[in-house]
Design a protein around this motif. Structure first.
Motif, PDB file in Angstrom:
ATOM      1  N   ALA A 105     -19.069 -36.590 -89.704  1.00  0.00           N
ATOM      2  CA  ALA A 105     -20.039 -37.045 -88.704  1.00  0.00           C
ATOM      3  C   ALA A 105     -19.873 -36.269 -87.409  1.00  0.00           C
ATOM      4  CB  ALA A 105     -19.871 -38.545 -88.448  1.00  0.00           C
ATOM      5  N   CYS A 106     -20.905 -36.299 -86.617  1.00  0.00           N
ATOM      6  CA  CYS A 106     -20.930 -35.703 -85.290  1.00  0.00           C
ATOM      7  C   CYS A 106     -21.807 -36.580 -84.410  1.00  0.00           C
ATOM      8  CB  CYS A 106     -21.493 -34.286 -85.347  1.00  0.00           C
ATOM      9  SG  CYS A 106     -21.562 -33.434 -83.760  1.00  0.00           S
ATOM     10  N   CYS A 107     -21.477 -36.917 -83.228  1.00  0.00           N
ATOM     11  CA  CYS A 107     -20.392 -36.225 -82.526  1.00  0.00           C
ATOM     12  C   CYS A 107     -19.419 -37.263 -82.000  1.00  0.00           C
ATOM     13  CB  CYS A 107     -20.919 -35.410 -81.378  1.00  0.00           C
ATOM     14  SG  CYS A 107     -22.097 -34.119 -81.893  1.00  0.00           S
ATOM     15  N   GLY A 108     -18.143 -36.936 -82.064  1.00  0.00           N
ATOM     16  CA  GLY A 108     -17.121 -37.828 -81.567  1.00  0.00           C
ATOM     17  C   GLY A 108     -16.825 -37.554 -80.106  1.00  0.00           C
ATOM     18  N   LYS A 109     -15.663 -38.000 -79.656  1.00  0.00           N
ATOM     19  CA  LYS A 109     -15.261 -37.812 -78.265  1.00  0.00           C
ATOM     20  C   LYS A 109     -15.180 -36.328 -77.943  1.00  0.00           C
ATOM     21  CE  LYS A 109     -11.657 -39.087 -74.956  1.00  0.00           C
ATOM     22  NZ  LYS A 109     -10.356 -39.767 -74.784  1.00  0.00           N
ATOM     23  N   GLY A 110     -15.817 -35.928 -76.854  1.00  0.00           N
ATOM     24  CA  GLY A 110     -15.800 -34.528 -76.474  1.00  0.00           C
ATOM     25  C   GLY A 110     -16.712 -33.664 -77.310  1.00  0.00           C
ATOM     26  N   GLY A 111     -17.582 -34.273 -78.100  1.00  0.00           N
ATOM     27  CA  GLY A 111     -18.534 -33.507 -78.891  1.00  0.00           C
ATOM     28  C   GLY A 111     -17.985 -32.990 -80.190  1.00  0.00           C
ATOM     29  N   GLY A 112     -16.840 -33.509 -80.638  1.00  0.00           N
ATOM     30  CA  GLY A 112     -16.222 -32.989 -81.841  1.00  0.00           C
ATOM     31  C   GLY A 112     -16.690 -33.678 -83.110  1.00  0.00           C
ATOM     32  N   VAL A 113     -16.305 -33.095 -84.228  1.00  0.00           N
ATOM     33  CA  VAL A 113     -16.633 -33.623 -85.551  1.00  0.00           C
ATOM     34  C   VAL A 113     -15.569 -34.635 -85.968  1.00  0.00           C
ATOM     35  CG1 VAL A 113     -16.820 -32.985 -88.000  1.00  0.00           C
ATOM     36  CG2 VAL A 113     -17.885 -31.550 -86.244  1.00  0.00           C
TER      37      VAL A 113
END
Length: 252
Positions: A105-113
């Motif tokens: 999935a995207c996007c996690g904290k800081g825009g990461g996967v």
């Protein structure tokens, strides 16, 4: 007469055990040298990187060596060469981010996967444009079907990868059978082995090992060295024998 000839051969280096050993060394050298090349040609396929979607791992125009493998050998983190008619007719290079059964999935904290609900630390991703560019702008959550792969470019802001095919059958994934090779090393203009991301090492299946490229290169280099050294033995031994002969004459 025969004894005199044998003595002369031993003195100038053209006979005896040394000549036999040098011949064996040359023969073994040819076998290793040619065998290494043939082995490499059977196992590896060179490819030219067509786009900048895998920057900074590889640059457009780079020549890479990819080990011919079956899709069943693919592991998370591998940079693979694949052909999928839905994506295009030419071979493409992308990184395997998730395999069958994973949820990416995207996007996690800081825009990461995130992978299976956990942030994925991806040191190979191009972060020159900041964290947001590292993931791109497409939000998604995909459960990868068994037997399929979710592929992404390392330059997330400029890669047409699984995210660009989310609406297609398989949610943008490609079947393992589409993979024809795994990139093992860069061959030109830089020469280095492509390291496997350790972030995937503790996950089920672990990471893939390297192919036999280093062993093949070692065989070629060792073979070349044996051919040169074995071939040089005779001339060097003759020069040495003549030097000794002149020294003996001067001593008289």
């Amino acid at each position: 007469m025969g004894g005199t000839q044998a003595i002369r051969e031993r003195k100038d280096g053209r006979g005896g055990l040394g000549n036999t050993l040098s011949g064996i060394a040359v023969a073994i050298g040819f076998v290793l040298f040619l065998g290494g090349f043939v082995w490499g040609a059977l196992v590896y396929q060179p490819y030219t990187v067509p786009t900048d979607s895998m920057v900074p791992t590889v640059q457009p125009g780079d020549r890479v060596l990819a080990q011919r493998i079956g899709g069943g050998e693919v592991r998370r983190g591998d940079v693979v060469v694949f052909t999928d008619t839905v994506w295009g007719s030419s071979p493409m290079l992308k990184r395997v981010v998730a395999v069958g059964g994973d949820t990416v999935a995207c996007c996690g904290k800081g825009g990461g996967v995130t992978l299976n609900g956990k942030p994925l630390d991806e040191p190979y991703v191009d972060r020159s444009g900041g964290d947001a560019a590292a993931a791109g702008t497409t939000s998604f959550e995909v459960k990868v079907p068994e037997g399929n792969l979710f592929l992404m470019g390392d330059r997330r802001g400029g890669s047409l990868d699984s995210r660009a095919h989310l609406q297609e059958s398989g949610q943008g994934t490609v079947p393992r059978s589409a993979v024809v090779a795994r990139v093992d090393a860069l061959a030109w203009p830089s020469v280095k082995t492509l390291e496997r991301p350790q972030v995937f090492a503790a996950m089920p299946g672990g990471i893939s090992g390297h192919g036999p490229l280093r062993l093949q290169v070692a065989a070629v280099l060792a073979g070349g060295a044996l051919v040169v050294l074995g071939g040089a033995y005779g001339p060097l031994a003759r020069l040495r024998g003549r030097g000794r002969g002149r020294a003996g004459s001067d001593g008289r």
